[in-house]
Motif scaffolding. Structure first.
Motif, PDB file in Angstrom:
ATOM      1  N   LEU A  92       0.917  -1.147  -0.016  1.00  0.00           N
ATOM      2  CA  LEU A  92       0.005   0.137   0.034  1.00  0.00           C
ATOM      3  C   LEU A  92       0.867   1.242   0.044  1.00  0.00           C
ATOM      4  O   LEU A  92       0.226   2.256  -0.322  1.00  0.00           O
ATOM      5  CB  LEU A  92      -0.958  -0.177   1.222  1.00  0.00           C
ATOM      6  CG  LEU A  92      -2.299  -0.627   0.834  1.00  0.00           C
ATOM      7  CD1 LEU A  92      -3.116  -0.767   2.470  1.00  0.00           C
ATOM      8  CD2 LEU A  92      -3.119   0.076  -0.197  1.00  0.00           C
ATOM      9  N   GLU A  93       2.101   1.295   0.569  1.00  0.00           N
ATOM     10  CA  GLU A  93       2.958   2.342   0.539  1.00  0.00           C
ATOM     11  C   GLU A  93       2.968   3.035  -0.650  1.00  0.00           C
ATOM     12  O   GLU A  93       3.395   4.023  -0.858  1.00  0.00           O
ATOM     13  CB  GLU A  93       4.305   1.977   1.219  1.00  0.00           C
ATOM     14  CG  GLU A  93       4.516   1.826   2.645  1.00  0.00           C
ATOM     15  CD  GLU A  93       3.999   0.481   2.732  1.00  0.00           C
ATOM     16  OE1 GLU A  93       3.594  -0.455   2.058  1.00  0.00           O
ATOM     17  OE2 GLU A  93       3.928   0.022   4.202  1.00  0.00           O
ATOM     18  N   GLU A 122       1.269   4.081  -2.959  1.00  0.00           N
ATOM     19  CA  GLU A 122       0.323   5.181  -2.982  1.00  0.00           C
ATOM     20  C   GLU A 122       1.241   6.427  -2.570  1.00  0.00           C
ATOM     21  O   GLU A 122       0.839   7.456  -3.476  1.00  0.00           O
ATOM     22  CB  GLU A 122      -0.747   5.104  -2.045  1.00  0.00           C
ATOM     23  CG  GLU A 122      -1.769   5.736  -2.405  1.00  0.00           C
ATOM     24  CD  GLU A 122      -3.265   5.774  -1.586  1.00  0.00           C
ATOM     25  OE1 GLU A 122      -3.125   4.933  -0.443  1.00  0.00           O
ATOM     26  OE2 GLU A 122      -4.159   6.435  -1.659  1.00  0.00           O
ATOM     27  N   ASN A 123       2.187   6.351  -1.886  1.00  0.00           N
ATOM     28  CA  ASN A 123       2.983   7.528  -1.525  1.00  0.00           C
ATOM     29  C   ASN A 123       3.789   7.767  -2.357  1.00  0.00           C
ATOM     30  O   ASN A 123       4.888   8.824  -2.070  1.00  0.00           O
ATOM     31  CB  ASN A 123       3.000   7.431  -0.020  1.00  0.00           C
ATOM     32  CG  ASN A 123       1.905   8.184   0.683  1.00  0.00           C
ATOM     33  OD1 ASN A 123       1.120   8.717   0.129  1.00  0.00           O
ATOM     34  ND2 ASN A 123       1.958   7.894   1.950  1.00  0.00           N
TER      35      ASN A 123
HETATM   36  C1  LIG Z   1       0.906   8.208   2.958  1.00  0.00           C
HETATM   37  O1  LIG Z   1       1.401   9.478   3.482  1.00  0.00           O
HETATM   38  C2  LIG Z   1       0.402  10.154   4.395  1.00  0.00           C
HETATM   39  C3  LIG Z   1       1.044  11.470   4.818  1.00  0.00           C
HETATM   40  O2  LIG Z   1       2.565  11.345   4.995  1.00  0.00           O
HETATM   41  C4  LIG Z   1       0.231   9.241   5.513  1.00  0.00           C
HETATM   42  O3  LIG Z   1      -0.815   9.470   6.273  1.00  0.00           O
HETATM   43  C5  LIG Z   1      -0.389   7.754   4.941  1.00  0.00           C
HETATM   44  O4  LIG Z   1      -0.610   6.828   6.058  1.00  0.00           O
HETATM   45  C6  LIG Z   1       0.441   7.246   3.774  1.00  0.00           C
HETATM   46  N1  LIG Z   1       0.015   6.142   3.266  1.00  0.00           N
HETATM   47  C7  LIG Z   1       0.470   4.851   3.218  1.00  0.00           C
HETATM   48  C8  LIG Z   1      -0.419   3.933   2.655  1.00  0.00           C
HETATM   49  O5  LIG Z   1       1.431   4.584   3.803  1.00  0.00           O
END
Ligand SMILES: *[C@@H]1O[C@H](CO)[C@@H](O)[C@H](O)[C@H]1NC(C)=O
Length: 431
Positions: free
Chosen positions: A174-175, A177-178
């Motif tokens: 899922l990471e 996404e960022n």
């Molecule tokens: C993506 O980044 C945001 C803000 O930095 C964070 O709140 C979120 O949890 C992150 N998403 C994942 C899937 O790690």
């Protein structure tokens, strides 16, 4: 009189000369229609052809472009921390690349014999394993039915063993996404020798590296968050990461170089490319090979699901050119004449007194001869005369003959054969 009959009608028509004659019609209906049509055509050419379509410009539709991409971000997957080298393929930073979001690993495969893992190869006896197409499944069928586990028996194969089981449920990264995607795109319009890149010129962009693309707030930032790309393409990240998919990042360069190169800016847009087919999703397999200490070759097979990004660059540039300007100006002036055609149709068919206008508009005129001139003998072999026939003047030419001039049935003979009505030069008669 035998002479006119020898000359076919089409010969007469072919050797007739037509010249336009202006008829001024004092009619409000036709006059207003004419001007309105002219105005409409003029407005179309000025508004649409020239201002909107920029027909006065030379256009270069051949865009030369190069794209370099770079994905950044750290992800976690099944107890391991993955970096760019793990999840981006191919690693060269091409315009088409995949960010792997889900993997099914089959480790320690070796060449050998083993039972097939697919349900379609379930069997009770060796007979079920014969006569099947050998290319389906994970290897070549040996024709034996062997136990797969305590309860199941499947056909035996020769190939990489143990075979992959891809029906398992595995998590997604899922990471992703960022993760960020940096796109470097330089383009060139060869016709104008114009070059540009999607990055701010050196020295100007102070915050490059910290910006994030946003369709309204940061439409020029070349760094895009993958989650934003997926969202802007109208997709759900979780679903897309699980099934895989193909997204297009389109960069459009539509440039009016008359307004200066600084105004030539990229426009980003996003769509999903594989959503239309029934078999949506994107995955591929690859393997890593190694040798064990005992000398046997082993491999790790990976079935990778991921989001494939295709960076597509399109565009065209225009610049003022004298040739298209002239051509389109001439076309505009010529088209104004279309109003005449329309008004003629109205005038000659639908208006009251159409017959009257018709009679005034079409008129036939014979070769002029002075009414007082003595009827000459026709020169032998003169044009349109029938040789060997005697054609004495039947009647002295008279100005009174003018009234018989308009398309009447009696004037259809050969030009030379009916010299008797030679005075029909318009309704004013011959002086
Ligand atoms: C993506 O980044 C945001 C803000 O930095 C964070 O709140 C979120 O949890 C992150 N998403 C994942 C899937 O790690």
């Amino acid at each position: 009189m035998p002479a006119p009959r020898r000359c076919p009608r089409w010969v007469i028509e072919f050797f007739s000369y037509e010249t336009p004659k202006s008829v001024v019609v004092r009619s409000w209906v036709v006059g207003a229609t004419h001007r309105a049509v002219q105005l409409l055509i003029l407005a179309y050419f000025i508004g649409w052809v020239f201002l909107h379509e920029k027909a006065y410009q030379v256009r270069d539709t051949v865009i030369e472009s190069s794209v370099v991409t770079k994905v950044k971000g750290i992800g976690r997957y099944e107890g391991r921390v993955l970096d760019t080298a793990d999840y981006v393929t191919p690693p060269q930073g091409t315009s088409v690349f995949v960010v792997v979001t889900k993997q099914i690993l089959t480790e320690q495969q070796a060449q050998g014999l083993c039972p097939e893992s697919e349900a379609a190869f379930r069997c009770r006896s060796d007979r079920d394993c014969r006569g099947r197409s050998p290319t389906t499944g994970s290897g070549l069928l040996t024709g034996r039915c062997v136990p797969y586990n305590e309860t199941l028996r499947t056909c035996e194969i020769r190939g990489w063993c143990p075979p992959e089981v891809d029906t398992v449920d595995v998590p997604i990264m899922l990471e992703a996404e960022n993760f960020t995607l940096f796109i470097k795109n330089s383009i060139r319009f060869p016709l104008f020798g114009f070059e540009k890149a999607n990055l701010p010129p050196p020295g100007a962009g102070g915050d490059l590296g910290r910006c994030r693309f946003h369709p309204q707030l940061q439409p020029l930032c070349p760094i895009l968050r993958l989650g934003d790309v997926v969202r802007l393409a109208g997709q759900d990240f979780r679903t897309l990461a699980a099934t895989g998919g193909v997204l297009a990042i389109k960069i459009g360069w539509v440039c009016d170089l008359d307004r200066g190169g600084e105004r030539c800016l990229p426009r980003y847009s996003f769509t999903r490319l594989d959503g239309l087919s029934r078999a949506t999703g994107y995955n591929f397999r690859h393997a890593r090979y190694h040798h064990c200490q005992d000398g046997t070759e082993r491999r790790t097979l990976t079935k990778a699901f991921g989001i494939r990004f295709d960076v597509l660059v399109y565009g065209h540039a225009g610049k003022f050119g004298i040739v298209p300007t002239l051509i389109n100006t001439v076309a505009a002036f010529t088209s104004i004449g279309v109003g005449t055609v329309l008004c003629d149709i109205i005038l000659l068919n639908f208006l009251k007194g159409a017959e009257h206008y018709k009679a005034r508009k079409f008129e036939e005129v014979r070769t002029w001869r002075h009414p007082l001139a003595a009827p000459r003998r026709r020169p032998a072999g003169g044009w349109a005369s029938a040789p060997g026939t005697s054609n004495p003047p039947t009647r002295a030419p008279s100005p009174l003959a003018t009234s018989a001039g308009h398309r009447d049935g009696g004037s259809r003979g050969c030009p030379g054969g009916r010299r008797d009505v030679g005075g029909t030069l318009g309704s004013k008669g011959v002086p």
